[in-house]
Enzyme design. Structure first.
Site, mmCIF file in Angstrom:
data_model
loop_
_atom_site.group_PDB
_atom_site.id
_atom_site.type_symbol
_atom_site.label_atom_id
_atom_site.label_comp_id
_atom_site.label_asym_id
_atom_site.label_seq_id
_atom_site.Cartn_x
_atom_site.Cartn_y
_atom_site.Cartn_z
ATOM 1 N N ASP A 120 0.868 -1.165 0.000
ATOM 2 C CA ASP A 120 0.000 0.000 0.000
ATOM 3 C C ASP A 120 0.913 1.226 0.000
ATOM 4 O O ASP A 120 2.136 1.110 0.202
ATOM 5 C CB ASP A 120 -0.891 -0.014 1.247
ATOM 6 C CG ASP A 120 -2.080 0.941 1.124
ATOM 7 O OD1 ASP A 120 -2.114 1.718 0.146
ATOM 8 O OD2 ASP A 120 -2.942 0.913 2.004
ATOM 9 N N ASP A 122 -0.115 4.612 1.647
ATOM 10 C CA ASP A 122 -0.263 5.312 2.918
ATOM 11 C C ASP A 122 0.052 4.394 4.093
ATOM 12 O O ASP A 122 -0.493 3.295 4.207
ATOM 13 C CB ASP A 122 -1.688 5.848 3.051
ATOM 14 C CG ASP A 122 -1.997 6.882 1.986
ATOM 15 O OD1 ASP A 122 -1.306 7.909 1.936
ATOM 16 O OD2 ASP A 122 -2.933 6.640 1.188
ATOM 17 N N ALA A 261 -18.010 13.196 5.878
ATOM 18 C CA ALA A 261 -17.045 14.302 5.926
ATOM 19 C C ALA A 261 -15.621 13.799 5.748
ATOM 20 O O ALA A 261 -14.818 14.401 5.020
ATOM 21 C CB ALA A 261 -17.189 15.050 7.250
ATOM 22 N N HIS A 266 -10.847 12.990 1.778
ATOM 23 C CA HIS A 266 -9.948 12.159 0.975
ATOM 24 C C HIS A 266 -10.272 12.248 -0.515
ATOM 25 O O HIS A 266 -9.375 12.450 -1.347
ATOM 26 C CB HIS A 266 -10.038 10.694 1.428
ATOM 27 C CG HIS A 266 -9.401 10.435 2.758
ATOM 28 N ND1 HIS A 266 -8.060 10.189 2.910
ATOM 29 C CD2 HIS A 266 -9.934 10.388 4.014
ATOM 30 C CE1 HIS A 266 -7.777 9.993 4.193
ATOM 31 N NE2 HIS A 266 -8.906 10.108 4.883
ATOM 32 N N ASP A 405 9.223 -3.003 28.911
ATOM 33 C CA ASP A 405 9.661 -2.193 30.035
ATOM 34 C C ASP A 405 9.451 -2.930 31.365
ATOM 35 O O ASP A 405 8.423 -3.557 31.591
ATOM 36 C CB ASP A 405 8.872 -0.877 30.047
ATOM 37 C CG ASP A 405 9.452 0.111 31.038
ATOM 38 O OD1 ASP A 405 10.404 0.810 30.670
ATOM 39 O OD2 ASP A 405 8.952 0.162 32.183
#
Length: 528
Positions: A120, A122, A261, A266, A405
């Protein structure tokens, strides 16, 4: 099995009611009746009956002492565990750490057998800075206000990068953002209505149970990829605004509007033009990607690029990312056997849309059918079925750093100890004998358990916790999708540069679900 349990419970309940009419005993004290009937004769209570009751009372007293001893024993174990919490054991430090740049295997794969690699654009070839999500968010909220007539006060919203994670679901019926575990249950601290976290009690009122059934799952929308971050944040902010303003709204309509939206941002080209106008602000350069592509080509592998983005955007981004590599800036297409843009994924995988040849000079699509792919051409649209017919090709992170960690692993070990002690406590003490000592210890353990969960959650995302894990250390619904559909997974493509392309990738022998997840055993934190 459930039916058998219900039948058994019903039978026992009936038996209890029968005995209740004969002799009722509460807390080991007899409630006397005139007598009871056995075999057709009436038997009176006498001295022998009194002795039987005294024996039962003595037995109950011994049982109480036993229960108290068990509680005291568990209390002692808990105190010993708390003393061990003061120092991180050496064994914890010696546990193996997982590689954030590793390739993790769900099913055995031999790289030498893989002849075709697809990419891909992106978030695979191109990686973006933190400014991208804010840009998408701002452009989408302007569309909501200017085109869909949302309140102008929405323009004051700002993207909050600390709120969203990948793998959430949106309930179009109730308006909640949900984090689910591997088995489809709602995380107790992972249900938000707007920016307000719902309590476990509220979740049960809304859903009846934490588990999402098939009927409820139909109204859920998965928010899985990186582009969903801005969408998640905008959904939460809009709903919270409507709630605060006491405006009536339909949760499904809110989702449809925000989704429209985001798609407009895009598809209209607004986003692409903003990025290309200032690539240094939005795009991150990475020369290792070029090294991987060259390595694959040198081994005779077939490469293709499949993206939903338009060609001009991909070309501009690739030129920018390779501009520091002399002689490579204008020839990135030579690395790919097939370049497909505007692919319209995910419909690409299920539709039968034909491919169209794209003229990069005239910005037009040809009318002729595509019968073969040429490296010199760029193609638009198409579908997987046609792709396989034409090519004849056939196939056989930062979160990891936190998991490595010591502070996280220590909290995880503490959590497992508390879970074990709670399990012992519940199993040892029957419900009828749960007195003050039991409640005191149970409350103390549960407080410690909640503290461990909260501490582990805050190491990732303060709202939803880790992407791959629930707060209790179990795999999330996002892990389920990766486990189901990915043979291997890794944080970025160039991690393959660390491996030979004829290498075997094996599933670890001790794998549970996700190979990058090492669970810390509670035994490492126990006193010996």
């Amino acid at each position: 099995m459930a039916a058998r349990r219900r039948a058994l419970l019903s039978f026992l309940s009936s038996g209890d009611r029968i005995m209740e009419s004969v002799l009722s005993i509460s807390s080991c004290r007899p409630r006397w009746h005139g007598g009871f009937k056995v075999g057709g004769s009436v038997r009176r209570f006498g001295s022998s009956m009194a002795l039987d009751v005294e024996a039962d009372h003595h037995k109950c007293s011994l049982d109480m002492i036993k229960f108290e001893d068990e509680i005291e024993k568990i209390q002692h174990e808990y105190k010993a565990a708390k003393r061990s919490f003061l120092n991180i054991p050496v064994a914890l430090k010696e546990m193996p750490k997982m590689n954030p740049e590793g390739i993790y295997v769900n099913r055995n794969v031999r790289l030498d057998d893989i002849q075709v690699y697809g990419f891909d654009y992106d978030y695979t070839l191109a990686h973006y800075s933190e400014h991208l999500q804010s840009l998408i968010y701002d452009l989408a909220k302007k569309h909501l206000v200017n085109e869909l007539r949302y309140p102008e006060s929405c323009l004051q919203f700002e993207y909050d990068p600390t709120f969203p994670i990948r793998g959430l679901c949106y309930d179009r019926l109730r308006g909640c953002l949900l984090k689910l575990d591997f088995f489809g249950s709602i995380e107790p601290d992972g249900c938000f209505f707007g920016r307000h976290k719902l309590s476990l009690e509220k979740i049960k009122v809304m859903y009846g149970t934490r588990h999402i059934g098939r009927a409820q799952a139909r109204v859920l929308v998965g928010l899985m990829d990186f582009f969903c971050f801005s969408e998640v944040c905008l959904i939460a902010d809009i709903i919270q605004h409507f709630v605060d303003a006491k405006l009536e709204f339909d949760a499904s309509n809110v989702y449809e509007d925000i989704s429209q939206a985001i798609q407009h941002v895009h598809r209209s080209g607004l986003l692409h033009k903003e990025i290309l106008s200032d690539p240094t602000k939005y795009l991150l350069k990475n020369s290792q990607v070029l090294g991987l592509l060259k390595k694959l080509k040198a081994k005779g592998k077939k490469l293709f690029l499949l993206t939903n983005s338009p060609y001009y955007f991909v070309d501009g981004g690739m030129r920018f990312m390779l501009e520091d590599n002399s002689g490579e800036r204008n020839s990135w297409r030579e690395l790919f056997d097939v370049v497909i843009a505007q692919a319209n994924k995910p419909h690409f995988y299920t539709s039968e849309h034909p491919f169209r040849c794209y003229d990069i000079e005239k910005d037009t699509l040809a009318f002729t059918a595509v019968g073969k792919f040429l490296p010199s051409q760029v193609y638009y649209h198409g579908c997987l079925k046609s792709f396989l017919q034409i090519t004849k090709w056939k196939g056989p992170e930062s979160e990891i750093k936190i998991l490595n960690d010591e502070s996280y692993r220590f909290q995880q070990a503490k959590f497992h100890i508390i879970e074990e002690l709670l399990g012992k406590l519940y199993a040892t003490v029957v419900s009828t004998e749960r007195g003050a000592a039991y409640r005191k210890l149970a409350d103390e353990l549960n407080v410690e358990r909640r503290h461990c969960r909260s501490t582990m959650r805050s190491m990732f995302n303060s709202f939803f916790g880790a992407t791959f894990l629930t707060d209790t250390g179990h795999e999330s619904a996002f892990s389920y999708h990766i486990h189901q559909y990915a043979d291997v997974y890794t944080s970025k493509p160039e991690n393959f540069l660390l491996h030979s392309l004829d290498e075997w990738l094996h599933v670890p022998y001790d794998i549970k679900i996700m190979p990058h997840h090492v669970k810390v055993p509670s035994s490492l934190c126990k006193m010996h």
